[in-house]
Design a protein around this motif. Structure first.
Motif, PDB file in Angstrom:
ATOM      1  N   LYS A 162     -41.890 -83.623 -18.046  1.00 34.38           N
ATOM      2  CA  LYS A 162     -43.722 -83.802 -18.197  1.00 34.38           C
ATOM      3  C   LYS A 162     -43.962 -81.943 -19.394  1.00 34.38           C
ATOM      4  O   LYS A 162     -45.437 -82.311 -20.078  1.00 34.38           O
ATOM      5  N   GLU A 219     -45.757 -81.663  -8.615  1.00 30.87           N
ATOM      6  CA  GLU A 219     -44.778 -81.650  -9.640  1.00 30.87           C
ATOM      7  C   GLU A 219     -43.374 -80.535  -9.265  1.00 30.87           C
ATOM      8  O   GLU A 219     -42.259 -81.556 -10.154  1.00 30.87           O
ATOM      9  N   ALA A 274     -43.871 -83.163 -22.620  1.00 31.90           N
ATOM     10  CA  ALA A 274     -44.596 -84.283 -23.644  1.00 31.90           C
ATOM     11  C   ALA A 274     -46.581 -84.120 -22.816  1.00 31.90           C
ATOM     12  O   ALA A 274     -47.140 -83.980 -23.750  1.00 31.90           O
ATOM     13  N   LYS A 275     -45.933 -82.502 -22.417  1.00 35.16           N
ATOM     14  CA  LYS A 275     -47.025 -81.257 -22.802  1.00 35.16           C
ATOM     15  C   LYS A 275     -47.278 -80.782 -24.308  1.00 35.16           C
ATOM     16  O   LYS A 275     -48.955 -81.051 -24.264  1.00 35.16           O
ATOM     17  N   ASP A 319     -37.464 -84.878 -14.581  1.00 35.32           N
ATOM     18  CA  ASP A 319     -38.665 -84.937 -14.578  1.00 35.32           C
ATOM     19  C   ASP A 319     -39.479 -84.500 -15.224  1.00 35.32           C
ATOM     20  O   ASP A 319     -40.635 -84.626 -15.484  1.00 35.32           O
ATOM     21  N   GLY A 320     -39.303 -83.526 -14.569  1.00 32.31           N
ATOM     22  CA  GLY A 320     -40.566 -81.953 -14.492  1.00 32.31           C
ATOM     23  C   GLY A 320     -40.401 -81.747 -16.173  1.00 32.31           C
ATOM     24  O   GLY A 320     -41.098 -81.318 -16.946  1.00 32.31           O
ATOM     25  N   LEU A 379     -46.004 -76.724 -13.557  1.00 34.48           N
ATOM     26  CA  LEU A 379     -46.125 -77.574 -13.209  1.00 34.48           C
ATOM     27  C   LEU A 379     -47.362 -77.646 -11.412  1.00 34.48           C
ATOM     28  O   LEU A 379     -46.992 -76.590 -11.382  1.00 34.48           O
ATOM     29  N   ILE A 389     -41.323 -90.170 -24.414  1.00 33.45           N
ATOM     30  CA  ILE A 389     -41.482 -89.704 -23.736  1.00 33.45           C
ATOM     31  C   ILE A 389     -42.976 -88.879 -24.159  1.00 33.45           C
ATOM     32  O   ILE A 389     -43.942 -88.127 -23.766  1.00 33.45           O
TER      33      ILE A 389
END
Length: 121
Positions: free
Chosen positions: A113, A102, A116-117, A109-110, A98, A77
């Motif tokens: 993200k 999101e 991942a960013k 899950d947030g 977000l 991820i």
């Protein structure tokens, strides 16, 4: 058995609101706002332990998912360098950024993200 007795039984057994229900990003941020506004009293706020537990659970879940993805030969991820950690303030800043959609996601899950960013592969 009466309807009221069944409801009381369900509540006492924890069936009415499962403890495993994931907190959304938006709820997490809303509960964190008073702590962020007054960091000197954050540790004494009853929500502190709740938020810490949620963040810890999300982190554990993401680690487990990462290990499962690796074992399955899937792409990670995020690609966080070994030994790197993300602090709570960086986490909150990332969650703040977000989109509204999101922010309706479960915290795990947030947070994925955000990672991942911050640590793209």
């Amino acid at each position: 058995m009466s309807y009221k007795v069944l409801i009381a039984l369900a509540v006492s057994l924890g069936l009415a609101a499962p403890a495993s229900a994931a907190m959304s990003v938006g709820t997490f941020l809303a509960k964190a706002a008073p702590l962020r506004a007054n960091p000197f009293t954050a540790f004494t706020n009853p929500d502190y332990q709740v938020l810490k537990a949620e963040a810890d659970a999300a982190t554990r879940q993401l680690r487990a998912e990462g290990a499962a993805r690796k074992a399955a030969g899937k792409a990670p991820i995020a690609c966080m360098p070994d030994g790197e950690k993300i602090g709570i303030l960086d986490m909150l800043t990332g969650l703040d950024a977000l989109s509204p959609a999101e922010k309706r996601l479960p915290l795990k899950d947030g947070y994925a993200k955000v990672l991942a960013k911050r640590f793209p592969c």
